[in-house]
Design a protein around this motif. Structure first.
Motif, PDB file in Angstrom:
ATOM      1  N   GLY A  32      -1.715 -13.777  37.323  1.00  0.00           N
ATOM      2  CA  GLY A  32      -2.009 -15.204  37.271  1.00  0.00           C
ATOM      3  C   GLY A  32      -0.935 -16.006  36.577  1.00  0.00           C
ATOM      4  N   CYS A  33      -1.181 -17.329  36.482  1.00  0.00           N
ATOM      5  CA  CYS A  33      -0.213 -18.217  35.819  1.00  0.00           C
ATOM      6  C   CYS A  33      -0.007 -17.785  34.377  1.00  0.00           C
ATOM      7  CB  CYS A  33      -0.724 -19.655  35.831  1.00  0.00           C
ATOM      8  SG  CYS A  33      -1.008 -20.320  37.473  1.00  0.00           S
ATOM      9  N   ALA A  34      -1.110 -17.427  33.685  1.00  0.00           N
ATOM     10  CA  ALA A  34      -1.017 -16.992  32.283  1.00  0.00           C
ATOM     11  C   ALA A  34      -0.076 -15.796  32.184  1.00  0.00           C
ATOM     12  CB  ALA A  34      -2.401 -16.632  31.762  1.00  0.00           C
ATOM     13  N   GLY A  35      -0.293 -14.812  33.027  1.00  0.00           N
ATOM     14  CA  GLY A  35       0.484 -13.581  32.970  1.00  0.00           C
ATOM     15  C   GLY A  35       1.943 -13.768  33.331  1.00  0.00           C
ATOM     16  N   LEU A  70      -2.169  -6.041  36.449  1.00  0.00           N
ATOM     17  CA  LEU A  70      -2.908  -6.773  37.483  1.00  0.00           C
ATOM     18  C   LEU A  70      -4.403  -6.889  37.163  1.00  0.00           C
ATOM     19  CD1 LEU A  70      -1.493  -5.179  40.752  1.00  0.00           C
ATOM     20  CD2 LEU A  70      -1.171  -7.533  40.005  1.00  0.00           C
ATOM     21  N   HIS A  71      -5.001  -8.017  37.493  1.00  0.00           N
ATOM     22  CA  HIS A  71      -6.457  -8.177  37.660  1.00  0.00           C
ATOM     23  C   HIS A  71      -7.331  -7.557  36.579  1.00  0.00           C
ATOM     24  CE1 HIS A  71      -5.388 -10.031  41.333  1.00  0.00           C
ATOM     25  NE2 HIS A  71      -4.662  -8.976  41.653  1.00  0.00           N
ATOM     26  N   GLY A  72      -7.171  -8.009  35.352  1.00  0.00           N
ATOM     27  CA  GLY A  72      -8.025  -7.554  34.251  1.00  0.00           C
ATOM     28  C   GLY A  72      -7.570  -6.253  33.633  1.00  0.00           C
ATOM     29  N   ASP A  99      -8.810 -16.626  32.368  1.00  0.00           N
ATOM     30  CA  ASP A  99     -10.274 -16.457  32.352  1.00  0.00           C
ATOM     31  C   ASP A  99     -10.733 -15.654  33.568  1.00  0.00           C
ATOM     32  OD1 ASP A  99      -9.256 -19.175  33.205  1.00  0.00           O
ATOM     33  OD2 ASP A  99     -11.200 -19.243  34.200  1.00  0.00           O
ATOM     34  N   GLY A 100     -10.036 -15.793  34.695  1.00  0.00           N
ATOM     35  CA  GLY A 100     -10.386 -14.987  35.866  1.00  0.00           C
ATOM     36  C   GLY A 100     -10.146 -13.512  35.599  1.00  0.00           C
ATOM     37  N   GLY A 101      -8.994 -13.199  35.019  1.00  0.00           N
ATOM     38  CA  GLY A 101      -8.647 -11.804  34.729  1.00  0.00           C
ATOM     39  C   GLY A 101      -9.549 -11.189  33.672  1.00  0.00           C
ATOM     40  N   CYS A 102      -9.800 -11.916  32.587  1.00  0.00           N
ATOM     41  CA  CYS A 102     -10.539 -11.326  31.455  1.00  0.00           C
ATOM     42  C   CYS A 102     -12.045 -11.316  31.690  1.00  0.00           C
ATOM     43  CB  CYS A 102     -10.226 -12.099  30.170  1.00  0.00           C
ATOM     44  SG  CYS A 102     -10.823 -11.257  28.688  1.00  0.00           S
ATOM     45  N   ASN A 146      -7.957 -20.133  29.133  1.00  0.00           N
ATOM     46  CA  ASN A 146      -9.174 -20.499  29.866  1.00  0.00           C
ATOM     47  C   ASN A 146      -9.040 -21.895  30.482  1.00  0.00           C
ATOM     48  OD1 ASN A 146     -11.719 -20.884  30.836  1.00  0.00           O
ATOM     49  ND2 ASN A 146     -12.779 -20.480  28.907  1.00  0.00           N
ATOM     50  N   ASN A 147      -8.588 -21.923  31.747  1.00  0.00           N
ATOM     51  CA  ASN A 147      -8.474 -23.202  32.468  1.00  0.00           C
ATOM     52  C   ASN A 147      -9.645 -23.399  33.440  1.00  0.00           C
ATOM     53  OD1 ASN A 147      -7.831 -21.387  34.458  1.00  0.00           O
ATOM     54  ND2 ASN A 147      -5.631 -21.831  34.414  1.00  0.00           N
ATOM     55  N   HIS A 148     -10.630 -22.501  33.365  1.00  0.00           N
ATOM     56  CA  HIS A 148     -11.848 -22.596  34.178  1.00  0.00           C
ATOM     57  C   HIS A 148     -11.584 -22.511  35.683  1.00  0.00           C
ATOM     58  CE1 HIS A 148     -12.741 -24.467  30.271  1.00  0.00           C
ATOM     59  NE2 HIS A 148     -13.915 -23.890  30.398  1.00  0.00           N
ATOM     60  N   ARG A 149     -10.460 -21.934  36.050  1.00  0.00           N
ATOM     61  CA  ARG A 149     -10.095 -21.756  37.461  1.00  0.00           C
ATOM     62  C   ARG A 149      -9.228 -20.501  37.621  1.00  0.00           C
ATOM     63  NH1 ARG A 149     -12.964 -25.429  37.388  1.00  0.00           N
ATOM     64  NH2 ARG A 149     -12.811 -27.482  38.373  1.00  0.00           N
ATOM     65  N   TYR A 150      -9.160 -19.998  38.853  1.00  0.00           N
ATOM     66  CA  TYR A 150      -8.088 -19.083  39.252  1.00  0.00           C
ATOM     67  C   TYR A 150      -6.942 -19.993  39.687  1.00  0.00           C
ATOM     68  CZ  TYR A 150     -11.143 -14.896  39.681  1.00  0.00           C
ATOM     69  OH  TYR A 150     -11.973 -13.838  39.460  1.00  0.00           O
ATOM     70  N   SER A 151      -6.000 -20.232  38.808  1.00  0.00           N
ATOM     71  CA  SER A 151      -5.025 -21.285  39.123  1.00  0.00           C
ATOM     72  C   SER A 151      -3.853 -20.799  39.966  1.00  0.00           C
ATOM     73  CB  SER A 151      -4.537 -21.966  37.847  1.00  0.00           C
ATOM     74  OG  SER A 151      -5.539 -22.856  37.408  1.00  0.00           O
ATOM     75  N   LEU A 152      -3.381 -19.575  39.720  1.00  0.00           N
ATOM     76  CA  LEU A 152      -2.233 -19.128  40.518  1.00  0.00           C
ATOM     77  C   LEU A 152      -2.590 -19.080  41.999  1.00  0.00           C
ATOM     78  CD1 LEU A 152       0.734 -18.215  40.049  1.00  0.00           C
ATOM     79  CD2 LEU A 152      -0.065 -15.912  40.447  1.00  0.00           C
ATOM     80  N   THR A 153      -3.850 -18.791  42.289  1.00  0.00           N
ATOM     81  CA  THR A 153      -4.291 -18.762  43.686  1.00  0.00           C
ATOM     82  C   THR A 153      -4.823 -20.127  44.112  1.00  0.00           C
ATOM     83  OG1 THR A 153      -6.253 -17.659  42.825  1.00  0.00           O
ATOM     84  CG2 THR A 153      -4.677 -16.301  43.990  1.00  0.00           C
ATOM     85  N   THR A 154      -4.398 -21.151  43.408  1.00  0.00           N
ATOM     86  CA  THR A 154      -4.576 -22.577  43.729  1.00  0.00           C
ATOM     87  C   THR A 154      -6.000 -23.116  43.591  1.00  0.00           C
ATOM     88  OG1 THR A 154      -4.790 -22.331  46.142  1.00  0.00           O
ATOM     89  CG2 THR A 154      -2.542 -22.507  45.275  1.00  0.00           C
TER      90      THR A 154
HETATM   91  C1  LIG Z   1      -5.515  -7.504  44.935  1.00  0.00           C
HETATM   92  C2  LIG Z   1      -5.387  -8.995  44.711  1.00  0.00           C
HETATM   93  N1  LIG Z   1      -6.495  -9.756  44.704  1.00  0.00           N
HETATM   94  C3  LIG Z   1      -6.389 -11.065  44.435  1.00  0.00           C
HETATM   95  C4  LIG Z   1      -5.167 -11.638  44.185  1.00  0.00           C
HETATM   96  C5  LIG Z   1      -5.063 -13.077  43.908  1.00  0.00           C
HETATM   97  N2  LIG Z   1      -4.904 -13.463  42.521  1.00  0.00           N
HETATM   98  C6  LIG Z   1      -3.707 -13.710  41.979  1.00  0.00           C
HETATM   99  S1  LIG Z   1      -3.820 -14.307  40.422  1.00  0.00           S
HETATM  100  C7  LIG Z   1      -5.520 -14.215  40.462  1.00  0.00           C
HETATM  101  C8  LIG Z   1      -6.395 -14.663  39.312  1.00  0.00           C
HETATM  102  C9  LIG Z   1      -5.769 -15.637  38.423  1.00  0.00           C
HETATM  103  O1  LIG Z   1      -6.758 -16.321  37.674  1.00  0.00           O
HETATM  104  P1  LIG Z   1      -6.770 -16.317  36.116  1.00  0.00           P
HETATM  105  O2  LIG Z   1      -6.896 -14.927  35.612  1.00  0.00           O
HETATM  106  O3  LIG Z   1      -7.836 -17.266  35.683  1.00  0.00           O
HETATM  107  O4  LIG Z   1      -5.336 -16.819  35.702  1.00  0.00           O
HETATM  108  P2  LIG Z   1      -4.604 -18.236  35.902  1.00  0.00           P
HETATM  109  O5  LIG Z   1      -3.785 -18.122  37.177  1.00  0.00           O
HETATM  110  O6  LIG Z   1      -5.639 -19.316  35.997  1.00  0.00           O
HETATM  111  O7  LIG Z   1      -3.738 -18.346  34.693  1.00  0.00           O
HETATM  112  C10 LIG Z   1      -5.952 -13.733  41.667  1.00  0.00           C
HETATM  113  C11 LIG Z   1      -7.372 -13.566  42.038  1.00  0.00           C
HETATM  114  C12 LIG Z   1      -4.036 -10.832  44.206  1.00  0.00           C
HETATM  115  N3  LIG Z   1      -2.822 -11.310  43.922  1.00  0.00           N
HETATM  116  N4  LIG Z   1      -4.157  -9.505  44.487  1.00  0.00           N
END
Ligand SMILES: Cc1ncc(C[n+]2csc(CCOP(=O)(O)OP(=O)(O)O)c2C)c(N)n1
Length: 279
Positions: A44-47, A61-63, A87-90, A114-122
């Motif tokens: 995500g954007c945070a990462g 990746l992903h939590g 917040d999506g990951g954690c 915690n931006n209350h969204r999955y932001s990198l995926t828009t």
């Molecule tokens: C296997 C897989 N599933 C889903 C995605 C899409 N994806 C990329 S970042 C992300 C979550 C980001 O949300 P968050 O953890 O809240 O971080 P933010 O971008 O808001 O900082 C997801 C679902 C992906 N890249 N690969």
């Protein structure tokens, strides 16, 4: 090809700039040399901060930043271990890891952007999106109730539970220093404005709702008071909800009492006797 570290790719106005500054400041203030830190970044954007930092680290990746951080801490508990995660990951993808890190009191500081969204995926809804919110993935309004990560942490054995507001960099930095020094699991849920995919929860939206726990006479030693503050709906409290001192996970593992695992002498293991047990 730009020089390493790369310049941030976050959008203008993104709260991640403030969290990035606070993290570097918070680390420096501990007085611990920066090579003693290992940071585990989630997706995500945070990462994406992984690309802009020069500490030791690992981009996962992903939590999975959460269990990877546990592995590193148990392999070398001399390291100060930090997780940078959305917040999506954690709270979503890594939700079970989050729960179990708290139960184990792993000595890891978890910064949740915690931006209350999955932001990198828009801008899809995340576990902390308020019920009824219209997002790209919930065009008619989200159906699920929002998760309350502070109440979850307070009720699930977390030994350090805090919430802060990203734009208040000095305050966040000192909370990060405190979390790093805590000596157990530390959650810092950071309210992070995302002007592109969550324009409603703007800095001013937050300022109208925030109250500081220290101005409310809150004692961070009082679990019941922490629970009550975490469940408030009239205001959005920031500060230290709860802290208690308990042995960290690695301090309770017999094999790790004398030396970190990486410093144990490597001995040749005779597998013959071990294999006999399986005959
Ligand atoms: C296997 C897989 N599933 C889903 C995605 C899409 N994806 C990329 S970042 C992300 C979550 C980001 O949300 P968050 O953890 O809240 O971080 P933010 O971008 O808001 O900082 C997801 C679902 C992906 N890249 N690969």
């Amino acid at each position: 090809m730009p020089d390493y570290p790369f310049a941030p790719t976050w959008c203008p106005g993104c709260g991640n700039f403030a969290i990035w500054a606070a993290l570097k400041n918070g680390i420096a203030t501990t007085g611990v040399p920066s090579e003693k830190f290992a940071i585990f970044y989630d997706v995500g954007c945070a990462g994406d901060m992984a690309d802009f930092n020069t500490y030791y680290g690992f981009h996962t990746l992903h939590g999975r930043a959460l269990p990877t951080a546990v592995g590193a801490k148990l392999a070398n508990h001399d390291l100060k271990v930090i997780v940078v995660i959305g917040d999506g990951g954690c709270y979503g993808e890594g939700g079970t890891h989050f729960i179990n890190l708290m139960r184990g009191n792993h000595d890891i500081t978890v910064l949740v952007h915690n931006n209350h969204r999955y932001s990198l995926t828009t801008g899809q809804m995340s576990p902390t999106t308020e019920k009824g919110t219209k997002t790209k993935s919930t065009p008619e309004g989200s159906i699920e109730e929002a998760q309350n990560p502070i109440a979850l942490a307070v009720s699930n054995h977390a030994t350090f539970v805090a919430r802060e507001f990203a734009p208040d960099i000095a305050r966040l930095a000192s909370r990060i220093t405190q979390g790093i020094k805590h000596g157990g699991f530390a959650l810092i849920d950071i309210l992070q404005p995302c002007p592109i995919f969550n324009p409603v929860q703007s800095p001013n939206w937050y300022r109208e709702r925030l109250v500081k726990l220290e101005d409310e006479g809150h004692s961070s030693e009082n679990l019941e008071a922490a629970w009550k503050q975490s469940m408030r709906t009239d205001k959005l409290p920031i500060g230290l909800f709860f802290q208690e001192s308990k042995p960290a996970y690695h301090e309770q593992v017999t094999e790790l009492q004398d030396l970190p695992l990486v410093k144990h002498p490597i001995e040749t293991v005779n597998l013959t006797n071990l294999l006999k047990e399986f005959k």
